[in-house]
Design a protein around this motif. Structure first.
Motif, PDB file in Angstrom:
ATOM      1  N   GLY A  34       0.844  -1.191   0.000  1.00  0.00           N
ATOM      2  CA  GLY A  34       0.000   0.000   0.000  1.00  0.00           C
ATOM      3  C   GLY A  34       0.877   1.236   0.000  1.00  0.00           C
ATOM      4  O   GLY A  34       1.736   1.411  -0.857  1.00  0.00           O
ATOM      5  N   LYS A  35       0.695   2.076   1.012  1.00  0.00           N
ATOM      6  CA  LYS A  35       1.499   3.293   1.115  1.00  0.00           C
ATOM      7  C   LYS A  35       2.687   3.121   2.066  1.00  0.00           C
ATOM      8  O   LYS A  35       3.419   4.068   2.312  1.00  0.00           O
ATOM      9  CB  LYS A  35       0.615   4.450   1.603  1.00  0.00           C
ATOM     10  CG  LYS A  35      -0.438   4.833   0.588  1.00  0.00           C
ATOM     11  CD  LYS A  35      -1.221   6.037   1.023  1.00  0.00           C
ATOM     12  CE  LYS A  35      -2.232   6.401  -0.055  1.00  0.00           C
ATOM     13  NZ  LYS A  35      -2.928   7.639   0.258  1.00  0.00           N
ATOM     14  N   MET A  36       2.861   1.939   2.592  1.00  0.00           N
ATOM     15  CA  MET A  36       3.937   1.667   3.562  1.00  0.00           C
ATOM     16  C   MET A  36       5.105   0.968   2.869  1.00  0.00           C
ATOM     17  O   MET A  36       4.909   0.155   1.960  1.00  0.00           O
ATOM     18  CB  MET A  36       3.424   0.768   4.693  1.00  0.00           C
ATOM     19  CG  MET A  36       2.197   1.299   5.414  1.00  0.00           C
ATOM     20  SD  MET A  36       2.521   2.794   6.330  1.00  0.00           S
ATOM     21  CE  MET A  36       3.535   2.157   7.627  1.00  0.00           C
ATOM     22  N   VAL A  37       6.327   1.286   3.313  1.00  0.00           N
ATOM     23  CA  VAL A  37       7.528   0.616   2.820  1.00  0.00           C
ATOM     24  C   VAL A  37       8.156  -0.129   3.982  1.00  0.00           C
ATOM     25  O   VAL A  37       8.408   0.448   5.044  1.00  0.00           O
ATOM     26  CB  VAL A  37       8.537   1.629   2.225  1.00  0.00           C
ATOM     27  CG1 VAL A  37       9.812   0.920   1.798  1.00  0.00           C
ATOM     28  CG2 VAL A  37       7.913   2.358   1.043  1.00  0.00           C
ATOM     29  N   TYR A  38       8.372  -1.414   3.788  1.00  0.00           N
ATOM     30  CA  TYR A  38       8.938  -2.271   4.822  1.00  0.00           C
ATOM     31  C   TYR A  38      10.342  -2.715   4.414  1.00  0.00           C
ATOM     32  O   TYR A  38      10.583  -3.051   3.259  1.00  0.00           O
ATOM     33  CB  TYR A  38       8.057  -3.509   5.033  1.00  0.00           C
ATOM     34  CG  TYR A  38       6.735  -3.176   5.662  1.00  0.00           C
ATOM     35  CD1 TYR A  38       6.595  -3.193   7.040  1.00  0.00           C
ATOM     36  CD2 TYR A  38       5.639  -2.835   4.887  1.00  0.00           C
ATOM     37  CE1 TYR A  38       5.375  -2.882   7.627  1.00  0.00           C
ATOM     38  CE2 TYR A  38       4.420  -2.523   5.459  1.00  0.00           C
ATOM     39  CZ  TYR A  38       4.297  -2.545   6.832  1.00  0.00           C
ATOM     40  OH  TYR A  38       3.105  -2.224   7.413  1.00  0.00           O
TER      41      TYR A  38
END
Length: 119
Positions: free
Chosen positions: A92-96
């Motif tokens: 989604g809009k998160m970077v892991y």
């Protein structure tokens, strides 16, 4: 400078110097130096240790651990990514981020395990 800890004369021990230089050029030493070169400051070590514990984390969480802005944290993560220490994925809009380099992961895990057993 304290005179008690300096040599009074210059005398090179060629056999020791040659032996040390040869040791530093060998593969195990080169691998270890490469590991330290890629994770050369406290913040990068904290990132790696945090990712060892949690497997993967987003930039926002890591920034809180480091007590840094998201921009500064992203800079450290980007350097580790460019040095092939970490990898990342978007959800989604998160970077892991997670540890990609198994050699570095094993190095830290081995030393953490050693410390736990010595305590």
């Amino acid at each position: 400078m304290n005179k008690n800890i300096e040599c009074q004369i210059i005398s090179i021990h060629e056999d020791k110097v040659d032996s040390a230089k040869e040791f530093l050029s060998e593969s195990p030493s080169q691998k270890l130096m490469s590991i330290f070169h890629r994770v050369c400051d406290d913040n990068k070590v904290k990132i790696i240790l945090s990712l060892l514990k949690e497997k993967e984390m987003c930039v926002c969480d890591i920034s809180i651990i480091l007590n840094m802005t998201i921009a500064s944290t992203s800079h450290h993560l980007r350097l580790l990514y460019k040095n092939d220490v970490l990898d990342r994925y978007r959800k989604g809009k998160m970077v892991y981020y997670f540890i990609k380099d198994t050699e570095i992961k094993n190095f830290f895990e081995m030393n953490l395990t050693k410390e736990l057993y010595q305590s």
